[in-house]
Write a protein that holds these residues in place. Structure first.
Motif, PDB file in Angstrom:
ATOM      1  N   ILE A  30       0.839  -1.198   0.000  1.00 13.30           N
ATOM      2  CA  ILE A  30       0.000   0.000   0.000  1.00 13.30           C
ATOM      3  C   ILE A  30       0.875   1.249   0.000  1.00 13.30           C
ATOM      4  O   ILE A  30       0.642   2.195  -0.762  1.00 13.30           O
ATOM      5  CB  ILE A  30      -0.964   0.024   1.208  1.00 13.30           C
ATOM      6  CG1 ILE A  30      -1.938  -1.151   1.156  1.00 13.30           C
ATOM      7  CG2 ILE A  30      -1.697   1.362   1.301  1.00 13.30           C
ATOM      8  CD1 ILE A  30      -2.916  -1.108   0.004  1.00 13.30           C
ATOM      9  N   ILE A  31       1.888   1.272   0.843  1.00 14.91           N
ATOM     10  CA  ILE A  31       2.794   2.424   0.905  1.00 14.91           C
ATOM     11  C   ILE A  31       3.457   2.645  -0.447  1.00 14.91           C
ATOM     12  O   ILE A  31       3.490   3.762  -0.965  1.00 14.91           O
ATOM     13  CB  ILE A  31       3.840   2.233   2.022  1.00 14.91           C
ATOM     14  CG1 ILE A  31       3.148   2.307   3.385  1.00 14.91           C
ATOM     15  CG2 ILE A  31       4.956   3.283   1.917  1.00 14.91           C
ATOM     16  CD1 ILE A  31       3.990   1.878   4.557  1.00 14.91           C
ATOM     17  N   SER A  32       3.958   1.583  -1.050  1.00 11.84           N
ATOM     18  CA  SER A  32       4.585   1.672  -2.364  1.00 11.84           C
ATOM     19  C   SER A  32       3.605   2.198  -3.405  1.00 11.84           C
ATOM     20  O   SER A  32       3.951   3.060  -4.223  1.00 11.84           O
ATOM     21  CB  SER A  32       5.119   0.303  -2.780  1.00 11.84           C
ATOM     22  OG  SER A  32       5.627   0.337  -4.093  1.00 11.84           O
ATOM     23  N   GLY A  33       2.394   1.684  -3.382  1.00  2.67           N
ATOM     24  CA  GLY A  33       1.380   2.107  -4.342  1.00  2.67           C
ATOM     25  C   GLY A  33       1.007   3.565  -4.193  1.00  2.67           C
ATOM     26  O   GLY A  33       0.815   4.284  -5.186  1.00  2.67           O
ATOM     27  N   LEU A  34       0.909   4.051  -2.959  1.00  4.59           N
ATOM     28  CA  LEU A  34       0.600   5.457  -2.722  1.00  4.59           C
ATOM     29  C   LEU A  34       1.748   6.345  -3.176  1.00  4.59           C
ATOM     30  O   LEU A  34       1.535   7.401  -3.782  1.00  4.59           O
ATOM     31  CB  LEU A  34       0.299   5.700  -1.241  1.00  4.59           C
ATOM     32  CG  LEU A  34      -1.001   5.090  -0.727  1.00  4.59           C
ATOM     33  CD1 LEU A  34      -1.057   5.152   0.797  1.00  4.59           C
ATOM     34  CD2 LEU A  34      -2.203   5.794  -1.337  1.00  4.59           C
ATOM     35  N   GLU A  35       2.976   5.916  -2.900  1.00  2.00           N
ATOM     36  CA  GLU A  35       4.138   6.700  -3.301  1.00  2.00           C
ATOM     37  C   GLU A  35       4.291   6.776  -4.817  1.00  2.00           C
ATOM     38  O   GLU A  35       4.636   7.825  -5.356  1.00  2.00           O
ATOM     39  CB  GLU A  35       5.420   6.119  -2.690  1.00  2.00           C
ATOM     40  CG  GLU A  35       5.544   6.364  -1.212  1.00  2.00           C
ATOM     41  CD  GLU A  35       6.855   5.891  -0.621  1.00  2.00           C
ATOM     42  OE1 GLU A  35       7.049   6.104   0.584  1.00  2.00           O
ATOM     43  OE2 GLU A  35       7.699   5.320  -1.350  1.00  2.00           O
ATOM     44  N   SER A  36       4.019   5.690  -5.493  1.00  2.00           N
ATOM     45  CA  SER A  36       4.204   5.650  -6.947  1.00  2.00           C
ATOM     46  C   SER A  36       3.022   6.222  -7.723  1.00  2.00           C
ATOM     47  O   SER A  36       3.135   6.522  -8.903  1.00  2.00           O
ATOM     48  CB  SER A  36       4.439   4.211  -7.411  1.00  2.00           C
ATOM     49  OG  SER A  36       3.241   3.464  -7.296  1.00  2.00           O
ATOM     50  N   GLY A  37       1.883   6.346  -7.049  1.00  2.36           N
ATOM     51  CA  GLY A  37       0.683   6.828  -7.725  1.00  2.36           C
ATOM     52  C   GLY A  37      -0.190   5.722  -8.281  1.00  2.36           C
ATOM     53  O   GLY A  37      -1.258   5.983  -8.831  1.00  2.36           O
ATOM     54  N   ARG A  38       0.247   4.468  -8.171  1.00  2.00           N
ATOM     55  CA  ARG A  38      -0.586   3.344  -8.615  1.00  2.00           C
ATOM     56  C   ARG A  38      -1.876   3.279  -7.810  1.00  2.00           C
ATOM     57  O   ARG A  38      -2.911   2.898  -8.329  1.00  2.00           O
ATOM     58  CB  ARG A  38       0.173   2.021  -8.490  1.00  2.00           C
ATOM     59  CG  ARG A  38       1.209   1.781  -9.550  1.00  2.00           C
ATOM     60  CD  ARG A  38       1.771   0.346  -9.514  1.00  2.00           C
ATOM     61  NE  ARG A  38       1.889  -0.220  -8.192  1.00  2.00           N
ATOM     62  CZ  ARG A  38       2.958  -0.109  -7.390  1.00  2.00           C
ATOM     63  NH1 ARG A  38       4.004   0.561  -7.766  1.00  2.00           N
ATOM     64  NH2 ARG A  38       2.967  -0.679  -6.203  1.00  2.00           N
TER      65      ARG A  38
END
Length: 67
Positions: A30-38
């Motif tokens: 989730i953190i990765s997705g929020l950071e990347s915009g996914r």
């Protein structure tokens, strides 16, 4: 459009995504997705957990953009 500045705040604290995940109780995915915009939509609870773990206000990591 929603934008998140989680990555900047996380790096300012010297944390990896994994460390933030552990501190916040939010999955690294989730953190990765929020950071990347996914991931562009998330719950207020998730933002509160991340902000608390980063010791910042939600407003510091969440903002809107008209772009």
């Amino acid at each position: 459009m929603l934008k998140y500045s989680i990555e900047e705040a996380r790096k300012d604290k010297g944390l990896t995504q994994n460390e933030l995940s552990i501190r916040s109780g939010v999955s690294r995915t989730i953190i990765s997705g929020l950071e990347s915009g996914r991931i562009q939509n998330t719950t207020a609870g998730t933002l509160l957990k991340i902000a608390s773990a980063l010791e910042v206000n939600v407003e510091d990591i969440f903002f809107t953009s008209d772009v």
